[in-house]
Motif scaffolding. Structure first.
Motif, PDB file in Angstrom:
ATOM      1  N   ASN A 161       0.915  -1.083  -0.186  1.00 29.57           N
ATOM      2  CA  ASN A 161       0.082  -0.041   0.061  1.00 29.57           C
ATOM      3  C   ASN A 161       0.930   1.358  -0.076  1.00 29.57           C
ATOM      4  O   ASN A 161       1.417   1.664   0.925  1.00 29.57           O
ATOM      5  N   VAL A 162       1.102   1.815  -1.188  1.00 29.82           N
ATOM      6  CA  VAL A 162       1.894   3.016  -1.267  1.00 29.82           C
ATOM      7  C   VAL A 162       1.704   4.248  -0.474  1.00 29.82           C
ATOM      8  O   VAL A 162       2.326   4.599   0.411  1.00 29.82           O
ATOM      9  N   ASN A 163       0.457   4.439  -0.306  1.00 36.78           N
ATOM     10  CA  ASN A 163      -0.089   5.581   0.671  1.00 36.78           C
ATOM     11  C   ASN A 163       0.357   5.288   2.200  1.00 36.78           C
ATOM     12  O   ASN A 163       1.095   6.308   2.839  1.00 36.78           O
ATOM     13  N   PHE A 165       2.677   3.435   2.940  1.00 39.09           N
ATOM     14  CA  PHE A 165       4.292   3.501   3.176  1.00 39.09           C
ATOM     15  C   PHE A 165       4.445   4.996   3.316  1.00 39.09           C
ATOM     16  O   PHE A 165       5.571   5.079   4.036  1.00 39.09           O
ATOM     17  N   ILE A 166       3.883   5.939   2.499  1.00 46.52           N
ATOM     18  CA  ILE A 166       4.613   7.248   2.320  1.00 46.52           C
ATOM     19  C   ILE A 166       4.273   8.013   4.003  1.00 46.52           C
ATOM     20  O   ILE A 166       5.041   8.513   4.518  1.00 46.52           O
ATOM     21  N   SER A 169       6.671   6.635   6.374  1.00 47.96           N
ATOM     22  CA  SER A 169       7.831   7.279   6.146  1.00 47.96           C
ATOM     23  C   SER A 169       7.978   8.739   6.753  1.00 47.96           C
ATOM     24  O   SER A 169       8.812   9.131   7.459  1.00 47.96           O
ATOM     25  N   ILE A 170       6.728   9.370   6.666  1.00 48.22           N
ATOM     26  CA  ILE A 170       6.687  10.772   7.157  1.00 48.22           C
ATOM     27  C   ILE A 170       6.634  10.477   8.607  1.00 48.22           C
ATOM     28  O   ILE A 170       7.408  11.589   9.492  1.00 48.22           O
TER      29      ILE A 170
END
Lengths: 206, 219
Positions: A161-163, A165-166, A169-170
């Motif tokens: 799930n790219v969202n 992951f982002i 990371s934040i």
């Protein structure tokens, strides 16, 4: 006399016309391969998702396995009872007769390659050409020490799930920032001890 | 005698000719069967499909997106749900099932944009591409590896090992910068953003050396 000449010309012209048409009809060659299924119906088939088959569901009596990799790969290792038809040669005369024969015998064509992506194109082409009993074997073939390893794969499975992951990371980045701030809150006080010099004992003196 | 017979037949010659023409015209009725042959020839389609020319790599696409290339149009062929969860910036959603709708044709059958089709992997995008290629739509591309590859290269690039060539390091730094552009944050990124550290002015404590006391006393 004039009248006769006129009719003569008309008959010559019309026989010539008929001759041309006849030649055209005779020279008309049926294209070797023709689509029998139109795009809309093909799309319907694609969205139905019933064209995948797993290795366990392959029935030797009704299904014919076809390896679309090249001959070299095929000879290195292939599934049991599989035929080899290299994907770019799928429309050649010999292969067309094979498919035609399989169609007449009411067999299901099960295609496989190194991965399902590789089989996609031959599958769609065959389906549109009217071989409606075509399926894709959902497997991935690779070699480990020259031995063919066949693994089942999920098609189009999302790996991450790219969202999420982002966001993660934040979060991580800001957390590390906070940590650093916390650390800096306690600056160590340097204690500089000033040694008092002992008063020098009075020098000299009698 | 013979002449008379020939003359008799010849009297009907126009009718005979007309009859033959009509029969031939009847042959046209059979022809439309081949008209069903919609799109390009299967042989042509096969050669198009076999060539990997349609693929565009995630790095190139990232570069185009960052430079905001206006000639690129992204089309997501996954279902609505996945589209809303995550998609590439400015992508349009055309689920595979609606690929041949009239509304979709505007986007697919044109020559203004380079259209990039993508899905989770490139399986469904390939299918969409093949269908469109049969209809002879131009300027279509497929994102190699789809969103998964996008994630593995641009969003979450693997760190190159120390023994890898310089190109790998350059690629990594490009991908890392790209991932920052697409919203990924790195802890070290904040160093630059932080307020400039106040220089701690060193307090100088001057320790006055006591002057050596002049020798006291003494004769």
């Amino acid at each position: 006399m004039k009248e006769l000449e006129k009719t003569k010309r008309i008959s010559i012209a019309s026989t010539l016309f008929i001759l041309v048409v006849l030649i055209a009809v005779l020279a008309f060659e049926r294209p070797k391969h023709m689509y029998k299924v139109n795009s809309v119906n093909t799309l319907e088939k694609l969205t139905s998702n019933d064209y995948f088959i797993s290795l366990n569901d392959v029935n030797i009596e009704n299904d014919i396995l076809i390896d679309v990799r090249n001959q070299f790969e095929y000879e290195k290792g292939h599934l049991k009872n599989a035929l080899n038809i290299y994907a770019p040669e799928i429309l050649s005369d010999t292969n067309s007769t094979i498919f035609e024969e399989l169609k007449e015998r009411d067999k299901t064509i099960v295609l496989y390659g190194a991965n399902p992506d590789e089989v996609n194109a031959p599958f769609m082409l065959l389906y549109q050409l009217g071989y409606t009993r075509v399926k894709i074997l959902a497997v991935e073939n690779s070699y480990v020490q020259n031995k063919l390893i066949t693994n089942a794969v999920d098609i189009e499975k999302s790996v991450a799930n790219v969202n999420a992951f982002i966001d993660e990371s934040i979060k991580k980045a800001t957390q590390s920032l906070k940590k650093k701030v916390v650390v800096r809150k306690k600056p160590r006080k340097k204690i500089i001890t000033v040694k008092k010099k002992k008063k020098a004992p009075a020098e000299g003196g009698c | 005698m013979v002449k008379r017979k020939v003359a008799k037949v010849l009297a009907f010659r126009y009718k005979i000719l007309a009859g033959i023409l009509i029969i031939l015209a009847g042959g046209l009725v059979l022809l439309p069967k081949y008209e069903k042959h919609e799109g390009i020839k299967p042989e042509q389609l096969l050669s198009n499909v076999i060539s990997p020319e349609r693929y565009i790599s995630t790095d190139i696409l990232a570069d185009k997106l960052i430079n905001q290339d206006p000639s690129y149009l992204l089309i997501d062929v996954r279902d609505k749900e996945s589209y809303h969860t995550y998609t590439l910036p400015n992508a349009i959603n055309i689920p595979l099932a609606k690929l041949l709708d009239e509304d979709s044709e505007r986007y697919l059958n044109q020559d203004e944009y380079d259209v990039v089709l993508f899905s989770n992997d490139n399986f469904y995008a390939d299918q969409a591409w093949i269908l469109c290629n049969r209809l002879d739509y131009q300027n279509l591309h497929v994102l190699k590896g789809g969103i998964n590859q996008w994630f593995n290269t641009v969003i979450n690039p693997p760190k190159p090992l120390e023994n890898m060539p310089t190109e790998q390091f350059e690629l990594y730094s490009f991908r890392k910068a790209a991932s920052m552009y697409f919203g990924v944050a790195y802890p070290e990124q904040f160093k630059a953003v932080k307020k400039p550290k106040k220089k701690i002015v060193k307090k100088i404590i001057t320790v006055k050396k006591k002057k050596k006391a002049p020798a006291e006393g003494g004769c």
